[in-house]
Design a protein around this motif. Structure first.
Motif, PDB file in Angstrom:
ATOM      1  N   TRP A 118      -1.184   3.452   0.807  1.00 22.16           N
ATOM      2  CA  TRP A 118      -0.585   4.320   1.806  1.00 22.16           C
ATOM      3  C   TRP A 118       0.768   4.712   1.226  1.00 22.16           C
ATOM      4  O   TRP A 118       1.611   3.855   0.960  1.00 22.16           O
ATOM      5  CB  TRP A 118      -0.415   3.603   3.142  1.00 22.16           C
ATOM      6  CG  TRP A 118       0.363   4.417   4.121  1.00 22.16           C
ATOM      7  CD1 TRP A 118       1.711   4.369   4.352  1.00 22.16           C
ATOM      8  CD2 TRP A 118      -0.140   5.427   4.975  1.00 22.16           C
ATOM      9  NE1 TRP A 118       2.067   5.283   5.301  1.00 22.16           N
ATOM     10  CE2 TRP A 118       0.945   5.953   5.702  1.00 22.16           C
ATOM     11  CE3 TRP A 118      -1.408   5.953   5.193  1.00 22.16           C
ATOM     12  CZ2 TRP A 118       0.803   6.966   6.633  1.00 22.16           C
ATOM     13  CZ3 TRP A 118      -1.551   6.954   6.126  1.00 22.16           C
ATOM     14  CH2 TRP A 118      -0.460   7.454   6.836  1.00 22.16           C
ATOM     15  N   ILE A 119       0.977   6.005   0.980  1.00 21.38           N
ATOM     16  CA  ILE A 119       2.196   6.475   0.329  1.00 21.38           C
ATOM     17  C   ILE A 119       3.080   7.188   1.349  1.00 21.38           C
ATOM     18  O   ILE A 119       2.621   8.033   2.114  1.00 21.38           O
ATOM     19  CB  ILE A 119       1.872   7.447  -0.825  1.00 21.38           C
ATOM     20  CG1 ILE A 119       0.893   6.824  -1.816  1.00 21.38           C
ATOM     21  CG2 ILE A 119       3.149   7.904  -1.524  1.00 21.38           C
ATOM     22  CD1 ILE A 119       1.442   5.713  -2.645  1.00 21.38           C
ATOM     23  N   ASP A 120       4.352   6.822   1.322  1.00 25.46           N
ATOM     24  CA  ASP A 120       5.356   7.470   2.165  1.00 25.46           C
ATOM     25  C   ASP A 120       6.548   7.804   1.273  1.00 25.46           C
ATOM     26  O   ASP A 120       6.821   7.103   0.296  1.00 25.46           O
ATOM     27  CB  ASP A 120       5.777   6.533   3.298  1.00 25.46           C
ATOM     28  CG  ASP A 120       6.577   7.256   4.369  1.00 25.46           C
ATOM     29  OD1 ASP A 120       6.628   8.500   4.343  1.00 25.46           O
ATOM     30  OD2 ASP A 120       7.164   6.566   5.221  1.00 25.46           O
ATOM     31  N   ARG A 121       7.255   8.883   1.605  1.00 21.45           N
ATOM     32  CA  ARG A 121       8.403   9.311   0.809  1.00 21.45           C
ATOM     33  C   ARG A 121       9.689   9.028   1.579  1.00 21.45           C
ATOM     34  O   ARG A 121       9.781   9.334   2.773  1.00 21.45           O
ATOM     35  CB  ARG A 121       8.276  10.798   0.491  1.00 21.45           C
ATOM     36  CG  ARG A 121       9.358  11.304  -0.430  1.00 21.45           C
ATOM     37  CD  ARG A 121       9.089  12.708  -0.832  1.00 21.45           C
ATOM     38  NE  ARG A 121       9.443  13.590   0.275  1.00 21.45           N
ATOM     39  CZ  ARG A 121       9.659  14.884   0.157  1.00 21.45           C
ATOM     40  NH1 ARG A 121       9.518  15.467  -1.007  1.00 21.45           N
ATOM     41  NH2 ARG A 121       9.976  15.614   1.195  1.00 21.45           N
ATOM     42  N   ASP A 139      -7.107  -5.142   6.553  1.00 26.96           N
ATOM     43  CA  ASP A 139      -7.508  -5.354   7.946  1.00 26.96           C
ATOM     44  C   ASP A 139      -6.826  -4.365   8.893  1.00 26.96           C
ATOM     45  O   ASP A 139      -6.382  -4.712   9.986  1.00 26.96           O
ATOM     46  CB  ASP A 139      -7.203  -6.789   8.402  1.00 26.96           C
ATOM     47  CG  ASP A 139      -7.961  -7.826   7.577  1.00 26.96           C
ATOM     48  OD1 ASP A 139      -9.110  -7.514   7.169  1.00 26.96           O
ATOM     49  OD2 ASP A 139      -7.421  -8.908   7.342  1.00 26.96           O
ATOM     50  N   GLY A 140      -6.697  -3.114   8.449  1.00 23.43           N
ATOM     51  CA  GLY A 140      -6.126  -2.080   9.289  1.00 23.43           C
ATOM     52  C   GLY A 140      -4.616  -2.071   9.362  1.00 23.43           C
ATOM     53  O   GLY A 140      -4.042  -1.282  10.101  1.00 23.43           O
ATOM     54  N   ARG A 141      -3.949  -2.967   8.623  1.00 25.24           N
ATOM     55  CA  ARG A 141      -2.481  -3.029   8.646  1.00 25.24           C
ATOM     56  C   ARG A 141      -1.953  -2.836   7.236  1.00 25.24           C
ATOM     57  O   ARG A 141      -2.595  -3.213   6.257  1.00 25.24           O
ATOM     58  CB  ARG A 141      -2.023  -4.376   9.191  1.00 25.24           C
ATOM     59  CG  ARG A 141      -2.439  -4.547  10.633  1.00 25.24           C
ATOM     60  CD  ARG A 141      -2.104  -5.889  11.228  1.00 25.24           C
ATOM     61  NE  ARG A 141      -0.966  -6.559  10.628  1.00 25.24           N
ATOM     62  CZ  ARG A 141      -0.771  -7.859  10.721  1.00 25.24           C
ATOM     63  NH1 ARG A 141      -1.623  -8.613  11.375  1.00 25.24           N
ATOM     64  NH2 ARG A 141       0.293  -8.413  10.169  1.00 25.24           N
ATOM     65  N   LEU A 142      -0.761  -2.267   7.139  1.00 23.95           N
ATOM     66  CA  LEU A 142      -0.111  -2.095   5.842  1.00 23.95           C
ATOM     67  C   LEU A 142       0.583  -3.386   5.459  1.00 23.95           C
ATOM     68  O   LEU A 142       1.304  -3.976   6.245  1.00 23.95           O
ATOM     69  CB  LEU A 142       0.880  -0.933   5.891  1.00 23.95           C
ATOM     70  CG  LEU A 142       0.255   0.421   6.214  1.00 23.95           C
ATOM     71  CD1 LEU A 142       1.327   1.488   6.304  1.00 23.95           C
ATOM     72  CD2 LEU A 142      -0.788   0.803   5.183  1.00 23.95           C
ATOM     73  N   GLY A 161      -6.359   9.611   7.657  1.00 22.16           N
ATOM     74  CA  GLY A 161      -5.355   8.575   7.537  1.00 22.16           C
ATOM     75  C   GLY A 161      -3.931   9.048   7.674  1.00 22.16           C
ATOM     76  O   GLY A 161      -3.017   8.323   7.301  1.00 22.16           O
ATOM     77  N   VAL A 162      -3.715  10.254   8.128  1.00 24.41           N
ATOM     78  CA  VAL A 162      -2.358  10.754   8.277  1.00 24.41           C
ATOM     79  C   VAL A 162      -1.791  10.278   9.610  1.00 24.41           C
ATOM     80  O   VAL A 162      -2.406  10.442  10.645  1.00 24.41           O
ATOM     81  CB  VAL A 162      -2.331  12.299   8.196  1.00 24.41           C
ATOM     82  CG1 VAL A 162      -0.930  12.814   8.422  1.00 24.41           C
ATOM     83  CG2 VAL A 162      -2.891  12.768   6.888  1.00 24.41           C
ATOM     84  N   ALA A 163      -0.604   9.659   9.556  1.00 23.32           N
ATOM     85  CA  ALA A 163       0.009   9.120  10.778  1.00 23.32           C
ATOM     86  C   ALA A 163       0.803  10.185  11.501  1.00 23.32           C
ATOM     87  O   ALA A 163       1.203  11.158  10.957  1.00 23.32           O
ATOM     88  CB  ALA A 163       0.923   7.965  10.434  1.00 23.32           C
TER      89      ALA A 163
END
Length: 163
Positions: A118-121, A139-142, A161-163
């Motif tokens: 999961w990539i965030d900037r 398990d659904g968590r980062l 998968g976009v939050a």
């Protein structure tokens, strides 16, 4: 020793089994080189030109790179000849990559393998630039710790998968 079975009782033309096999082996051995030469005579064995040899070598290099770097989807090559009489051959095994397209799940090259992060900037004041941070999902968590990701290591963005 074999006896003569001619009805007239004269000297026989018979020979032993050993003599028969020696004659058969000798005649077969004598015929083989002629058969081999006749078989290759049908296929012309012309020497390759320099350009054909170069293309053959480049194709072999491309095959080697495909085996060495299985994640590379595209192996390209080129031959450049200059006006001054020099030449350059380039063979490249490139892995596909993409640029930052918003937060979400990405396939990322890491230590010769592809992993999903999961990539965030986020902007770093200390570095005075944007940085990409990746986290692994379990398990659904980062899961922490997050990893600093180089944008050149992004392979592709996964759908959803976009939050």
């Amino acid at each position: 020793m074999q006896t003569d079975h001619k009805t007239n009782g004269g000297p026989g033309a018979s020979f032993t089994r050993r003599n028969f096999f020696q004659i058969a082996a000798a005649s077969t051995a004598a015929a083989l080189p002629a058969v081999a030469e006749a078989a290759t005579a049908e296929i012309p064995q012309l020497p390759l030109t320099d350009e054909q040899q170069l293309e053959t070598c480049i194709e072999q290099l491309k095959a080697i790179l495909k085996r060495m770097y299985p994640l590379a989807e595209d192996v390209t090559s080129g031959h450049i000849a200059s006006r001054r009489g020099s030449g350059t051959v380039v063979v490249c095994a490139a892995t596909p990559s993409c640029w930052w397209q918003g937060q979400g799940f990405y396939e990322v090259f890491e230590a010769g393998a592809v992993r999903v992060y999961w990539i965030d900037r986020q902007y770093s004041k200390a570095e005075s630039r944007w940085q990409l941070w990746g986290a692994i999902e379990r398990d659904g968590r980062l899961v922490a710790p997050r990893t600093l990701i180089d944008e050149g290591d992004l392979r592709r963005k996964l759908p959803g998968g976009v939050a």
